[in-house]
Design an enzyme around this catalytic site. Sequence first.
Site: not given
Length: 263
Positions: A67, A12-13, A245, A104, A221, A46, A44
């Site tokens: 995942r 995860s991030l 977020k 995704e 990233k 999310k 990018e």
Amino acid sequence: FNKIKHQVPMLSLDNVFNSEDLSDFIERLNKELKTTTELIFCAEPKLDGLAISLLYQHGQLITAATRGDGSVGEDVTYNVKTIQNIPHTLIGENIPDTLEVRGEVVIPIAAFNHYNKQAEIKAEKLFANPRNAAAGSLRQLDSKITAKRPLAFYSYGIGLLKNGELADSHYQRLMQLKQWGLPITDEIEVKSGLHGCLDYYQALLDKRNTLDYEIDGIVYKIDDINAQLQLGFISKAPRWARAHKFPAQEEQTRLLNVDFQVG
């Protein structure tokens, strides 16, 4: 569903929530990389969907897995093969013998609204939101049901790689995936330093409601793959990436009634 073990864990991030958090993150990266040069990031959207791993052997799609807990996921190969924009065979040259593509699965907003309208006409159950619809559609035991759902896939990275050469830039790796026939979002950009990342964040936040798919933030990233390898991972997340977020979307609600009862 059968289980599939991820040979490279799907981590995860960690999150940042404001410019101060992002500044601290970049400052730590500079310190760990022992550089004062402005860092380059691949920025990018999310995507708000379900993370999937696609395993290609000699250009052929062999398996697909969710995942799961990051180490072991569910085998959803048959369902994933019904998604129209996922190639069963990669095209082009210099395709690695083994290539694991991560991305995704989402339901585009327009397709989601159309599906719900048709369901309403037929007096069928409506989906609550695109994310839940995508996750539920992909986990159908009958792949014929999944095939009827308007799912789409977008690549965001690479896991396992054997007998193949890829660029030393994360952005350029995504461009290689695109050349081989794998879909990526149009909003991916290369940004420089804190201000470049914050400008990208604001630009995507401003156009959030006009995008084809739901997003809940930005992912930054480090673009240099060698720097990614140098920074490495903590137990559950890469040190070289962060999710920024968006603020929670709010709507006004009217309270219609309250039922009190003795417990």
